[in-house]
Design a protein around this motif. Structure first.
Motif, mmCIF file in Angstrom:
data_model
loop_
_atom_site.group_PDB
_atom_site.id
_atom_site.type_symbol
_atom_site.label_atom_id
_atom_site.label_comp_id
_atom_site.label_asym_id
_atom_site.label_seq_id
_atom_site.Cartn_x
_atom_site.Cartn_y
_atom_site.Cartn_z
ATOM 1 N N VAL A 11 0.852 -1.194 0.000
ATOM 2 C CA VAL A 11 0.000 0.000 0.000
ATOM 3 C C VAL A 11 0.886 1.241 0.000
ATOM 4 N N ILE A 12 0.751 2.060 -1.037
ATOM 5 C CA ILE A 12 1.580 3.256 -1.150
ATOM 6 C C ILE A 12 0.761 4.499 -0.834
ATOM 7 N N GLY A 13 1.154 5.190 0.237
ATOM 8 C CA GLY A 13 0.449 6.393 0.667
ATOM 9 C C GLY A 13 -0.475 6.096 1.831
ATOM 10 N N LEU A 14 -0.268 6.826 2.926
ATOM 11 C CA LEU A 14 -1.063 6.598 4.132
ATOM 12 C C LEU A 14 -1.970 7.773 4.446
ATOM 13 N N GLY A 15 -2.597 8.321 3.424
ATOM 14 C CA GLY A 15 -3.636 9.335 3.641
ATOM 15 C C GLY A 15 -4.898 8.616 4.111
ATOM 16 N N ARG A 16 -6.047 9.269 3.982
ATOM 17 C CA ARG A 16 -7.289 8.659 4.467
ATOM 18 C C ARG A 16 -7.577 7.345 3.740
ATOM 19 N N PHE A 17 -7.410 7.357 2.432
ATOM 20 C CA PHE A 17 -7.729 6.178 1.632
ATOM 21 C C PHE A 17 -6.760 5.020 1.908
ATOM 22 N N GLY A 18 -5.462 5.325 1.839
ATOM 23 C CA GLY A 18 -4.456 4.286 2.054
ATOM 24 C C GLY A 18 -4.504 3.733 3.468
ATOM 25 N N ALA A 19 -4.725 4.637 4.438
ATOM 26 C CA ALA A 19 -4.767 4.209 5.835
ATOM 27 C C ALA A 19 -5.948 3.284 6.076
ATOM 28 N N VAL A 34 3.328 -1.027 4.081
ATOM 29 C CA VAL A 34 2.912 0.342 3.773
ATOM 30 C C VAL A 34 4.136 1.202 3.513
ATOM 31 N N VAL A 35 3.985 2.115 2.559
ATOM 32 C CA VAL A 35 5.076 3.007 2.171
ATOM 33 C C VAL A 35 4.563 4.438 2.172
ATOM 34 N N ASP A 36 5.333 5.328 2.778
ATOM 35 C CA ASP A 36 4.972 6.743 2.736
ATOM 36 C C ASP A 36 6.257 7.558 2.823
ATOM 37 N N THR A 37 6.210 8.771 2.274
ATOM 38 C CA THR A 37 7.383 9.644 2.359
ATOM 39 C C THR A 37 7.492 10.300 3.730
ATOM 40 N N GLU A 40 6.951 10.465 10.084
ATOM 41 C CA GLU A 40 6.100 10.364 11.273
ATOM 42 C C GLU A 40 4.955 9.373 11.061
ATOM 43 N N LEU A 41 4.396 9.438 9.871
ATOM 44 C CA LEU A 41 3.315 8.492 9.552
ATOM 45 C C LEU A 41 3.835 7.060 9.546
ATOM 46 N N VAL A 42 5.007 6.878 8.969
ATOM 47 C CA VAL A 42 5.603 5.537 8.893
ATOM 48 C C VAL A 42 5.846 5.018 10.307
ATOM 49 N N GLN A 54 9.722 4.071 5.002
ATOM 50 C CA GLN A 54 9.717 5.436 4.480
ATOM 51 C C GLN A 54 10.455 5.427 3.147
ATOM 52 N N ALA A 55 9.733 5.800 2.091
ATOM 53 C CA ALA A 55 10.343 5.829 0.763
ATOM 54 C C ALA A 55 9.492 6.673 -0.163
ATOM 55 N N ASP A 56 10.125 7.196 -1.196
ATOM 56 C CA ASP A 56 9.409 7.930 -2.227
ATOM 57 C C ASP A 56 9.155 6.963 -3.385
ATOM 58 N N ALA A 57 7.901 6.577 -3.534
ATOM 59 C CA ALA A 57 7.558 5.547 -4.523
ATOM 60 C C ALA A 57 7.669 6.052 -5.960
ATOM 61 N N GLY A 79 -2.967 10.664 -4.305
ATOM 62 C CA GLY A 79 -3.877 11.193 -5.317
ATOM 63 C C GLY A 79 -3.755 12.686 -5.515
ATOM 64 N N ALA A 80 -3.417 13.383 -4.440
ATOM 65 C CA ALA A 80 -3.367 14.848 -4.512
ATOM 66 C C ALA A 80 -2.500 15.295 -5.695
ATOM 67 N N SER A 81 -1.377 14.634 -5.894
ATOM 68 C CA SER A 81 -0.541 14.933 -7.058
ATOM 69 C C SER A 81 -0.756 13.855 -8.116
ATOM 70 N N ILE A 82 -1.397 14.259 -9.214
ATOM 71 C CA ILE A 82 -1.653 13.301 -10.302
ATOM 72 C C ILE A 82 -0.326 12.820 -10.875
HETATM 73 P P1 ATP Z 1 -6.469 10.959 1.011
HETATM 74 O O1 ATP Z 1 -7.563 11.657 0.254
HETATM 75 O O2 ATP Z 1 -6.540 9.482 0.922
HETATM 76 O O3 ATP Z 1 -6.287 11.432 2.419
HETATM 77 P P2 ATP Z 1 -4.741 12.351 -0.823
HETATM 78 O O4 ATP Z 1 -5.454 12.077 -2.074
HETATM 79 O O5 ATP Z 1 -4.846 13.730 -0.246
HETATM 80 O O6 ATP Z 1 -5.089 11.297 0.294
HETATM 81 P P3 ATP Z 1 -1.904 12.585 -0.932
HETATM 82 O O7 ATP Z 1 -2.002 13.862 -0.177
HETATM 83 O O8 ATP Z 1 -1.297 12.595 -2.263
HETATM 84 O O9 ATP Z 1 -3.298 11.879 -1.089
HETATM 85 O O10 ATP Z 1 -1.077 11.582 -0.080
HETATM 86 C C1 ATP Z 1 -1.547 10.569 0.712
HETATM 87 C C2 ATP Z 1 -0.331 10.015 1.429
HETATM 88 O O11 ATP Z 1 0.630 9.561 0.448
HETATM 89 C C3 ATP Z 1 0.390 11.052 2.289
HETATM 90 O O12 ATP Z 1 0.595 10.511 3.585
HETATM 91 C C4 ATP Z 1 1.701 11.291 1.551
HETATM 92 O O13 ATP Z 1 2.768 11.536 2.463
HETATM 93 C C5 ATP Z 1 1.914 10.008 0.787
HETATM 94 N N1 ATP Z 1 2.702 10.191 -0.441
HETATM 95 C C6 ATP Z 1 2.582 11.186 -1.344
HETATM 96 N N2 ATP Z 1 3.478 11.063 -2.341
HETATM 97 C C7 ATP Z 1 4.173 9.932 -2.073
HETATM 98 C C8 ATP Z 1 5.245 9.243 -2.732
HETATM 99 N N3 ATP Z 1 5.781 9.707 -3.854
HETATM 100 N N4 ATP Z 1 5.722 8.093 -2.174
HETATM 101 C C9 ATP Z 1 5.202 7.629 -1.017
HETATM 102 N N5 ATP Z 1 4.200 8.229 -0.352
HETATM 103 C C10 ATP Z 1 3.686 9.356 -0.858
#
Ligand code: ATP
Length: 144
Positions: A11-19, A34-37, A40-42, A54-57, A79-82
């Motif tokens: 699972v990449i990203g621990l925002g609301r959806f990933g979490a 789980v992987v996140d940049t 603190e979340l990691v 902790q890694a940048d995917a 998702g925030a960054s397409i």
């Molecule tokens: P949600 O709506 O699920 O809360 P979001 O769409 O706002 O999330 P983002 O803000 O892009 O999604 O990020 C969700 C999580 O993914 C954050 O915890 C962020 O640190 C992590 N994240 C963003 N870019 C990367 C990356 N390149 N590699 C790993 N983790 C990442």
């Protein structure tokens, strides 16, 4: 491709959806990486799920280092960054992960993800809205 229901999930990203994806899988005793940049979340997730890194995917090297190529299932929950979402999905396709799920924030985003080779594109808000409409028009109304 046949996927066993006890297959570990990346699972990449621990925002609301990933979490919520990772948390629910963990509650089902599924092996989850789980992987996140965000360190603190990691840290917060390290005690909970099987592995937290902790890694940048967006980086292919980082994904190789964590053994992403050995997974049969991956969820791109950023998702925030397409741009980041698309890059991460492309990396997973290049690594040969056969089942990739990815969240899209717009129709265009979803279309690009599909074109890259993502098997399951998820539109969380749209799907939740459809579920509400379904509940409001179905037999569930009898119970309200
Ligand atoms: P949600 O709506 O699920 O809360 P979001 O769409 O706002 O999330 P983002 O803000 O892009 O999604 O990020 C969700 C999580 O993914 C954050 O915890 C962020 O640190 C992590 N994240 C963003 N870019 C990367 C990356 N390149 N590699 C790993 N983790 C990442």
């Amino acid at each position: 491709v046949e996927i066993r229901s006890d297959e570990p999930v990346l699972v990449i990203g621990l925002g609301r959806f990933g979490a919520s994806t990772a948390g629910q899988l963990d509650r089902q005793d599924r092996e989850v990486l789980v992987v996140d940049t965000n360190p603190e979340l990691v840290q917060k997730w390290a005690d909970r799920v099987t592995h937290a890194v902790q890694a940048d995917a967006r980086s292919m090297e980082a994904l190789e280092q964590i053994g992403a190529d050995e997974f049969q299932i991956a969820v791109v929950a950023t998702g925030a960054s397409i741009e980041a979402s698309v890059l991460i999905a492309a990396n997973l396709v290049d690594l040969g992960v056969p089942q990739i799920w990815a969240k899209a924030i717009s129709h265009s985003h979803g279309k690009i993800l599909e074109r890259i080779g993502v098997n399951h594109v998820i539109y969380p808000e749209r799907e939740a809205g459809e579920r509400v409409a379904h509940l409001l028009s179905g037999s569930m109304l009898d119970f309200i």
